[in-house]
Design a protein around this motif. Structure first.
Motif, PDB file in Angstrom:
ATOM      1  N   ASN A   1      -6.576  -6.563  -2.392  1.00 34.32           N
ATOM      2  CA  ASN A   1      -5.934  -5.353  -1.879  1.00 34.32           C
ATOM      3  C   ASN A   1      -5.049  -5.660  -0.679  1.00 34.32           C
ATOM      4  O   ASN A   1      -5.502  -6.152   0.345  1.00 34.32           O
ATOM      5  CB  ASN A   1      -7.021  -4.339  -1.491  1.00 34.32           C
ATOM      6  CG  ASN A   1      -6.431  -3.009  -1.056  1.00 34.32           C
ATOM      7  OD1 ASN A   1      -5.240  -2.763  -1.229  1.00 34.32           O
ATOM      8  ND2 ASN A   1      -7.269  -2.145  -0.497  1.00 34.32           N
ATOM      9  N   PHE A   2      -3.752  -5.342  -0.810  1.00 35.70           N
ATOM     10  CA  PHE A   2      -2.799  -5.418   0.291  1.00 35.70           C
ATOM     11  C   PHE A   2      -2.369  -3.998   0.680  1.00 35.70           C
ATOM     12  O   PHE A   2      -1.192  -3.653   0.633  1.00 35.70           O
ATOM     13  CB  PHE A   2      -1.573  -6.243  -0.104  1.00 35.70           C
ATOM     14  CG  PHE A   2      -1.813  -7.724  -0.135  1.00 35.70           C
ATOM     15  CD1 PHE A   2      -1.720  -8.489   1.017  1.00 35.70           C
ATOM     16  CD2 PHE A   2      -2.145  -8.353  -1.316  1.00 35.70           C
ATOM     17  CE1 PHE A   2      -1.952  -9.865   0.992  1.00 35.70           C
ATOM     18  CE2 PHE A   2      -2.371  -9.719  -1.363  1.00 35.70           C
ATOM     19  CZ  PHE A   2      -2.282 -10.477  -0.205  1.00 35.70           C
ATOM     20  N   GLY A   3      -3.341  -3.177   1.025  1.00 40.80           N
ATOM     21  CA  GLY A   3      -3.037  -1.829   1.486  1.00 40.80           C
ATOM     22  C   GLY A   3      -2.789  -0.821   0.392  1.00 40.80           C
ATOM     23  O   GLY A   3      -2.190   0.230   0.637  1.00 40.80           O
ATOM     24  N   PHE A   4      -3.259  -1.101  -0.834  1.00 41.17           N
ATOM     25  CA  PHE A   4      -3.120  -0.169  -1.958  1.00 41.17           C
ATOM     26  C   PHE A   4      -4.055   1.016  -1.724  1.00 41.17           C
ATOM     27  O   PHE A   4      -5.261   0.847  -1.586  1.00 41.17           O
ATOM     28  CB  PHE A   4      -3.456  -0.886  -3.260  1.00 41.17           C
ATOM     29  CG  PHE A   4      -3.133  -0.118  -4.502  1.00 41.17           C
ATOM     30  CD1 PHE A   4      -1.819   0.019  -4.928  1.00 41.17           C
ATOM     31  CD2 PHE A   4      -4.138   0.451  -5.261  1.00 41.17           C
ATOM     32  CE1 PHE A   4      -1.520   0.708  -6.091  1.00 41.17           C
ATOM     33  CE2 PHE A   4      -3.858   1.148  -6.425  1.00 41.17           C
ATOM     34  CZ  PHE A   4      -2.539   1.277  -6.841  1.00 41.17           C
ATOM     35  N   LYS A   5      -3.511   2.218  -1.706  1.00 42.66           N
ATOM     36  CA  LYS A   5      -4.253   3.378  -1.216  1.00 42.66           C
ATOM     37  C   LYS A   5      -5.429   3.760  -2.112  1.00 42.66           C
ATOM     38  O   LYS A   5      -6.503   4.117  -1.625  1.00 42.66           O
ATOM     39  CB  LYS A   5      -3.309   4.574  -1.053  1.00 42.66           C
ATOM     40  CG  LYS A   5      -3.943   5.776  -0.380  1.00 42.66           C
ATOM     41  CD  LYS A   5      -2.900   6.869  -0.115  1.00 42.66           C
ATOM     42  CE  LYS A   5      -3.542   8.059   0.584  1.00 42.66           C
ATOM     43  NZ  LYS A   5      -2.543   9.121   0.855  1.00 42.66           N
ATOM     44  N   TYR A   6      -5.227   3.692  -3.431  1.00 47.63           N
ATOM     45  CA  TYR A   6      -6.256   4.191  -4.344  1.00 47.63           C
ATOM     46  C   TYR A   6      -7.002   3.020  -4.987  1.00 47.63           C
ATOM     47  O   TYR A   6      -7.101   2.900  -6.216  1.00 47.63           O
ATOM     48  CB  TYR A   6      -5.623   5.125  -5.373  1.00 47.63           C
ATOM     49  CG  TYR A   6      -4.946   6.286  -4.699  1.00 47.63           C
ATOM     50  CD1 TYR A   6      -5.695   7.278  -4.073  1.00 47.63           C
ATOM     51  CD2 TYR A   6      -3.563   6.352  -4.617  1.00 47.63           C
ATOM     52  CE1 TYR A   6      -5.083   8.329  -3.409  1.00 47.63           C
ATOM     53  CE2 TYR A   6      -2.948   7.400  -3.963  1.00 47.63           C
ATOM     54  CZ  TYR A   6      -3.709   8.384  -3.358  1.00 47.63           C
ATOM     55  OH  TYR A   6      -3.106   9.418  -2.694  1.00 47.63           O
ATOM     56  N   ASN A   7      -7.520   2.208  -4.115  1.00 47.47           N
ATOM     57  CA  ASN A   7      -8.161   0.958  -4.491  1.00 47.47           C
ATOM     58  C   ASN A   7      -9.416   1.166  -5.331  1.00 47.47           C
ATOM     59  O   ASN A   7      -9.616   0.521  -6.354  1.00 47.47           O
ATOM     60  CB  ASN A   7      -8.490   0.179  -3.222  1.00 47.47           C
ATOM     61  CG  ASN A   7      -8.834  -1.258  -3.477  1.00 47.47           C
ATOM     62  OD1 ASN A   7      -8.074  -1.972  -4.106  1.00 47.47           O
ATOM     63  ND2 ASN A   7      -9.980  -1.686  -2.985  1.00 47.47           N
ATOM     64  N   SER A   8     -10.287   2.079  -4.911  1.00 45.76           N
ATOM     65  CA  SER A   8     -11.576   2.255  -5.588  1.00 45.76           C
ATOM     66  C   SER A   8     -11.413   2.800  -6.997  1.00 45.76           C
ATOM     67  O   SER A   8     -12.127   2.386  -7.922  1.00 45.76           O
ATOM     68  CB  SER A   8     -12.487   3.173  -4.764  1.00 45.76           C
ATOM     69  OG  SER A   8     -11.897   4.443  -4.599  1.00 45.76           O
ATOM     70  N   VAL A   9     -10.475   3.718  -7.199  1.00 47.63           N
ATOM     71  CA  VAL A   9     -10.224   4.258  -8.529  1.00 47.63           C
ATOM     72  C   VAL A   9      -9.736   3.152  -9.465  1.00 47.63           C
ATOM     73  O   VAL A   9     -10.217   3.007 -10.591  1.00 47.63           O
ATOM     74  CB  VAL A   9      -9.179   5.396  -8.471  1.00 47.63           C
ATOM     75  CG1 VAL A   9      -8.743   5.805  -9.871  1.00 47.63           C
ATOM     76  CG2 VAL A   9      -9.748   6.592  -7.726  1.00 47.63           C
ATOM     77  N   PHE A  10      -8.810   2.357  -8.984  1.00 44.77           N
ATOM     78  CA  PHE A  10      -8.268   1.254  -9.774  1.00 44.77           C
ATOM     79  C   PHE A  10      -9.366   0.260 -10.146  1.00 44.77           C
ATOM     80  O   PHE A  10      -9.509  -0.120 -11.312  1.00 44.77           O
ATOM     81  CB  PHE A  10      -7.161   0.554  -8.979  1.00 44.77           C
ATOM     82  CG  PHE A  10      -6.503  -0.571  -9.714  1.00 44.77           C
ATOM     83  CD1 PHE A  10      -5.343  -0.361 -10.442  1.00 44.77           C
ATOM     84  CD2 PHE A  10      -7.037  -1.861  -9.680  1.00 44.77           C
ATOM     85  CE1 PHE A  10      -4.739  -1.408 -11.132  1.00 44.77           C
ATOM     86  CE2 PHE A  10      -6.440  -2.906 -10.355  1.00 44.77           C
ATOM     87  CZ  PHE A  10      -5.276  -2.677 -11.088  1.00 44.77           C
ATOM     88  N   ASP A  11     -10.145  -0.152  -9.156  1.00 46.98           N
ATOM     89  CA  ASP A  11     -11.180  -1.162  -9.399  1.00 46.98           C
ATOM     90  C   ASP A  11     -12.239  -0.661 -10.371  1.00 46.98           C
ATOM     91  O   ASP A  11     -12.741  -1.407 -11.212  1.00 46.98           O
ATOM     92  CB  ASP A  11     -11.835  -1.574  -8.085  1.00 46.98           C
ATOM     93  CG  ASP A  11     -10.905  -2.394  -7.199  1.00 46.98           C
ATOM     94  OD1 ASP A  11      -9.813  -2.765  -7.668  1.00 46.98           O
ATOM     95  OD2 ASP A  11     -11.263  -2.644  -6.034  1.00 46.98           O
ATOM     96  N   SER A  12     -12.591   0.610 -10.263  1.00 48.55           N
ATOM     97  CA  SER A  12     -13.585   1.182 -11.178  1.00 48.55           C
ATOM     98  C   SER A  12     -13.086   1.163 -12.614  1.00 48.55           C
ATOM     99  O   SER A  12     -13.844   0.866 -13.544  1.00 48.55           O
ATOM    100  CB  SER A  12     -13.937   2.613 -10.766  1.00 48.55           C
ATOM    101  OG  SER A  12     -14.555   2.630  -9.504  1.00 48.55           O
ATOM    102  N   LEU A  13     -11.806   1.461 -12.789  1.00 49.47           N
ATOM    103  CA  LEU A  13     -11.247   1.501 -14.141  1.00 49.47           C
ATOM    104  C   LEU A  13     -11.164   0.121 -14.775  1.00 49.47           C
ATOM    105  O   LEU A  13     -11.555  -0.068 -15.932  1.00 49.47           O
ATOM    106  CB  LEU A  13      -9.853   2.135 -14.093  1.00 49.47           C
ATOM    107  CG  LEU A  13      -9.591   3.322 -15.026  1.00 49.47           C
ATOM    108  CD1 LEU A  13     -10.045   3.068 -16.434  1.00 49.47           C
ATOM    109  CD2 LEU A  13     -10.235   4.570 -14.488  1.00 49.47           C
TER     110      LEU A  13
END
Length: 591
Positions: free
Chosen positions: A76-88
């Motif tokens: 992550n380089f400051g990506f705002k919706y990190n947790s949603v992305f990682d979960s998917l």
């Protein structure tokens, strides 16, 4: 006029934000009640998000295909919706994550990251759109010996095509766009090309009404209240889309640990499909095994047994070999056969603090099975012994243990992260739903992460008829592969003609295919559902599990439970007909 237009635009953006918030809430909680109208708007919002994705894939690595050799990590380089992305992305395959947010303008931070990535062959870099000179240099260095995917917010300046890496960008700053980017990587959706894996969305995306599925929760409440099972997970795939995935109840009736959608369950007799029948089909495809050949070709010890000299593999797969339904091997146990401590003499673990002596299968169990006289040959008699035999056949032909062969050729490349045998060797105990406190046969003790079936347990947890564990998402992937006639994720696992042969009716005396169960011809039985088509195939499991695939309706239905907890005396889940009732609801919701 400009102010009016601006006001409308602000209102539309606000409504979109509200819809997206609801979508993420639904996705996280798996709750669809009274959401039909909102879901219709969500489907439109998702289409907008997809249309705003821009993809540069110069090296043709999207979607990601081969998962078996994948060692992937998200940075992550400051990506705002990190947790949603990682979960998917973790619904498709195991993807590690680094909790630290890295600074793209700090050479020390990038050097630290460079070293941390040493063991990974695939890297997803999520950025806030700031591709600094240092970050560009870093990417060009690591893409020399790793595959890299860049996910960036914004593309007002265009998408960089200077990398070997693939780039996915969106100019929409919201959770839904992050989720779509994740699904694009693995082919759940397709911006360029064709979707090749499951998509995760809402019922309205396939023309269904979420409100019509509300009855499932009521059916599950009745089952839990009746002590039919302390909890369950229900998953529905329609047209390649996971449109319902919800957990109910708890691991135990004490309600201490709430059931989660990704919990691991003992699949019981679904092992017959997920492990033994799958590997049998693979060997048939490879020309190493024929269902028309005789068992004596593969199991030498049967060659001196007149009743088995012409016994064919297809008779075993159809449960028409004449085997006893099961043998109570636990009744053969003597006091010195078990111990409370592990040792070289007692290596087979049956439960926590309970071990079986070595060679018990070879000395006692296998001879007892070989002595079966096939008294009902030609008749349909459902028998666990059939898949004990098929395990021996598969291992003899493949030169590989059943659990290893199935994992290497199916579970790993398919992305079935929690699927397989011997789950306690791979997962924390609490991630596995307990099956019993007293099985009434072999163990008067808690059993969690060890196979419930006593014969499979005495075999060491790996058998042809039981021992396979999985999550609902694992089973959805497997069911979709079957529904796709053997293909998934851009790879062909089983030839279409082989899968069609095994899943179609193959018996003159039963409803069965080769290994697979099918719809009962008696409407009064309603098995597996009165509304299922005649093409439906699948299986149920003794522990309270089921998977059914209906090609006519492009449907996969998964039901997981631990109905045998705390013991199997209560038959409420079966008498209430819970699994079939839920399946009926699904068919009605499609109309």
């Amino acid at each position: 006029m400009k102010n009016v237009a601006l006001s409308i635009n602000v209102e539309q953006n606000m409504n979109r934000r509200i819809y997206i918030f609801i979508f993420i809430l639904l996705w996280i909680t798996n709750s669809y009640a009274q959401q039909h109208k909102a879901n219709i708007s969500l489907v439109l919002a998702e289409k907008t998000a997809i249309n705003h994705l821009k993809v540069h894939d110069g090296n043709k690595q999207l979607p990601v295909f081969g998962l078996q050799d994948l060692n992937m990590i998200c940075v992550n380089f400051g990506f705002k919706y990190n947790s949603v992305f990682d979960s998917l992305v973790n619904k498709y395959t195991k993807v590690d994550t680094l909790s630290k947010i890295y600074d793209s303008n700090n050479i020390s931070s990038l050097n630290d990251l460079n070293d941390r990535l040493k063991l990974y062959n695939y890297v997803i870099l999520k950025t806030d759109g700031n591709l600094s000179k240092l970050l560009i240099s870093f990417i060009k260095e690591i893409e020399k010996n790793k595959k890299v995917i860049i996910v960036q917010k914004g593309y007002s300046g265009g998408i960089s095509t200077d990398f070997k890496s693939s780039v996915i960008a969106t100019d929409l700053n919201d959770e839904l766009s992050a989720a779509c980017a994740a699904k694009e990587i693995f082919g759940g959706i397709a911006v360029n090309g064709k979707a090749v894996r499951l998509n995760y969305t809402v019922p309205e995306s396939v023309g269904m009404n979420a409100d019509k599925l509300d009855t499932i929760a009521a059916i599950m409440k009745d089952a839990i209240d009746a002590k039919g099972t302390p909890g369950a997970v229900v998953l529905i795939v329609k047209n390649g889309n996971v449109i319902y995935h919800k957990a109910f109840g708890s691991h135990k009736y004490d309600r201490v640990r709430t059931t989660k959608a990704d919990d691991i369950y003992d699949m019981a007799s679904i092992t017959k499909l997920a492990a033994t029948t799958n590997t049998t089909m693979k060997l048939v495809d490879d020309g190493k095994l024929s269902v028309d050949s005789v068992v004596t070709k593969y199991i030498a010890r049967t060659r001196g047994m007149p009743e088995k000299k012409d016994l064919k593999i297809k008779e075993i797969l159809l449960h028409q070999a004449g085997f006893f339904p099961y043998i109570k091997f636990y009744e053969y146990l003597k006091p010195k056969d078990t111990d409370t401590l592990y040792s070289k003499e007692y290596p087979t673990q049956l439960a926590d603090g309970y071990f079986l002596r070595k060679n018990y299968f070879e000395d006692t169990m296998w001879p007892a099975m070989l002595n079966d006289q096939l008294l009902t040959r030609g008749k349909y008699v459902y028998s666990d012994l059939s898949m004990y035999y098929m395990k021996e056949v598969v291992e003899k032909v493949s030169l590989t243990p059943l659990n290893v062969f199935a994992a290497d050729h199916f579970y790993k490349p398919l992305g079935m992260q929690r699927a397989g045998f011997l789950p306690r060797q791979r997962f924390e105990k609490d991630n596995i739903v307990p099956t019993t406190e007293n099985d009434g046969w072999l163990r008067s003790m808690p059993v969690q992460g060890f196979v419930n079936d006593p014969g499979a347990a005495m075999l060491g947890g790996v058998s042809g008829h039981a021992g396979f564990f999985a999550s609902a998402n694992d089973m959805a992937i497997l069911g979709q592969m079957w529904l796709n006639k053997g293909s998934y994720g851009g790879w062909n696992y089983i030839k279409a003609e082989t899968l069609e042969r095994f899943t179609s009716s193959q018996s003159q005396v039963s409803r069965r295919g080769y290994g697979f169960d099918r719809k009962d011809s008696d409407p009064a039985k309603g098995y597996p559902s009165t509304l299922a088509s005649n093409e439906v195939f699948g299986h149920t499991g003794y522990t309270g599990t089921a998977i059914w695939v209906d090609p006519k309706h492009d449907l996969v239905y998964v039901f997981l439970s631990n109905r045998v907890y705390p013991d199997d005396k209560n038959k409420a889940l079966n008498t209430l007909n819970t699994r079939s009732k839920i399946m009926d609801v699904i068919y009605r919701a499609m109309h």
